[in-house]
Enzyme design. Structure first.
Site, PDB file in Angstrom:
ATOM      1  N   ILE A 109       0.995  -1.193   0.261  1.00 55.25           N
ATOM      2  CA  ILE A 109       0.055  -0.067   0.083  1.00 55.25           C
ATOM      3  C   ILE A 109       1.083   1.201   0.094  1.00 55.25           C
ATOM      4  O   ILE A 109       1.670   1.251   0.670  1.00 55.25           O
ATOM      5  CB  ILE A 109      -0.895  -0.091   1.128  1.00 55.25           C
ATOM      6  CG1 ILE A 109      -1.784  -1.225   1.063  1.00 55.25           C
ATOM      7  CG2 ILE A 109      -1.699   1.375   1.412  1.00 55.25           C
ATOM      8  CD1 ILE A 109      -2.845  -1.382   2.476  1.00 55.25           C
ATOM      9  N   CYS A 110       0.613   2.188  -1.088  1.00 52.39           N
ATOM     10  CA  CYS A 110       1.295   3.499  -0.888  1.00 52.39           C
ATOM     11  C   CYS A 110       2.876   3.403  -1.208  1.00 52.39           C
ATOM     12  O   CYS A 110       3.240   2.328  -1.908  1.00 52.39           O
ATOM     13  CB  CYS A 110       0.943   4.219   0.225  1.00 52.39           C
ATOM     14  SG  CYS A 110       1.517   6.071   0.205  1.00 52.39           S
ATOM     15  N   THR A 111       3.564   3.979  -0.277  1.00 59.16           N
ATOM     16  CA  THR A 111       5.115   3.802  -0.149  1.00 59.16           C
ATOM     17  C   THR A 111       5.714   2.437   0.289  1.00 59.16           C
ATOM     18  O   THR A 111       6.858   2.275   0.149  1.00 59.16           O
ATOM     19  CB  THR A 111       5.635   4.804   0.558  1.00 59.16           C
ATOM     20  OG1 THR A 111       5.319   5.029   1.893  1.00 59.16           O
ATOM     21  CG2 THR A 111       5.628   6.292   0.056  1.00 59.16           C
TER      22      THR A 111
END
Length: 322
Positions: A109-111
């Site tokens: 998720i995300c970074t």
């Protein structure tokens, strides 16, 4: 059968919002009889509290040894510096990731995508991350086939999502892939979020180009989703929106990150899946109501996207024999 085990790896400083997504959504997924479909476990490199990036700490249920027991591993967004500065993982993190079973599905998720990329899990594969960090990831890991315009990427056993709320979209997609539309929709209702969101990150990225008017394709997209059984040509869509075809296609891409034809096809496949799960209709009738035309066309799209026929899909997700 035991529930599918999802292990969420918290790397300090973890993005608190991201860290809560997988436990909340997978934890809310249940069978029609009420049995949980996933067992969710958070872990850190140790069992010590993990600092979040916004002034609090999270206490994981286990240390990194839990990764070896996972069916799915989720790496939430993190400000973990080595992977974001020099592209390398510290030995403790690398060893933890190496313990993940080869059969496990891996999700970021995300970074969290930086962690997967640093481990080599995204080499030569399509992936995404938060649009603000796309240039950094691309520079550190040029072998990743990065697309910062989408909300998530499903590459089979490795899945990545864009920033923050896109993790919700990805988890709902995984639940839908595992257990069908009805289960995923029930989780979405519980969490009071849409079952799917239109478009991609492109609609949220700041644009420094002048916008010549305030026209939007949103009303036309709503109308199209309600009339999928009808012929929906680009010309007809543009006429409904009150735009020229060229302007409509450009604006549609800006707002959704997809060309109109692809968007319509995906909505029709979604509708067909809902009809297969919730109604005892023939395959040809499902194809007609969803706008896919013929049973053969429906079979083609389901086999290409899901690897199964309509009848197999119905048996898996709805329990019908037809």
């Amino acid at each position: 059968m035991s529930a599918h085990r999802v292990v969420v790896l918290l790397l300090e400083p973890v993005i608190g919002f991201d860290a809560a997504i997988a436990p909340t959504l997978f934890g809310a997924a249940s069978s029609p009889e009420g049995a949980p479909l996933y067992e969710v476990l958070t872990c850190g490199l140790t069992a010590d509290p993990v600092l979040a990036n916004t002034g609090f700490a999270m206490i994981p249920a286990a240390g990194a040894e839990a990764l070896a027991t996972a069916d799915t591993v989720v790496v939430p967004g993190t400000r973990y510096q080595p992977a974001r500065v020099d592209g390398r993982l510290e030995p403790q993190v690398a060893d933890a990731l190496a313990a993940i079973p080869a059969t496990a599905r891996v999700v970021s998720i995300c970074t969290g995508a930086f962690v997967l990329a640093a481990a080599g899990l995204l080499d030569g594969r399509p992936a995404t991350t938060h649009w603000q960090h796309a240039d950094t990831l691309r520079a550190l890991y040029p072998r990743v086939l990065l697309d910062e315009n989408v909300l998530f990427v499903d590459d089979g056993d490795v899945l990545t999502s864009a920033g923050l709320a896109a993790g919700i979209d990805l988890c709902l997609h995984i639940i839908r892939r595992d257990h069908g539309t009805q289960v995923a929709n029930a989780v979405a209702r519980y969490c009071v979020v849409p079952p799917w969101r239109e478009g991609g990150q492109a609609q949220f990225i700041e644009s420094h180009l002048p916008i010549d008017d305030f026209a939007s394709t949103a009303a036309t997209r709503t109308w199209a989703a309600q009339n999928l059984h009808e012929p929906l040509t680009i010309g007809r869509l543009a006429e409904h929106a009150g735009m020229s075809t060229r302007t409509f296609i450009r604006r549609f891409r800006e707002e959704t990150g997809q060309p109109p034809g692809e968007w319509i096809r995906n909505r029709r496949i979604d509708r067909a899946r809902e009809l297969l799960e919730g109604h005892d209709l023939s395959v040809d009738e499902v194809a007609r109501r969803s706008g896919l035309g013929s049973g053969g066309n429906l079979r083609h799209h389901l086999r290409r996207g899901l690897g199964m026929s309509p009848s197999s899909y119905r048996k898996v997700f709805a329990g019908h024999d037809r």
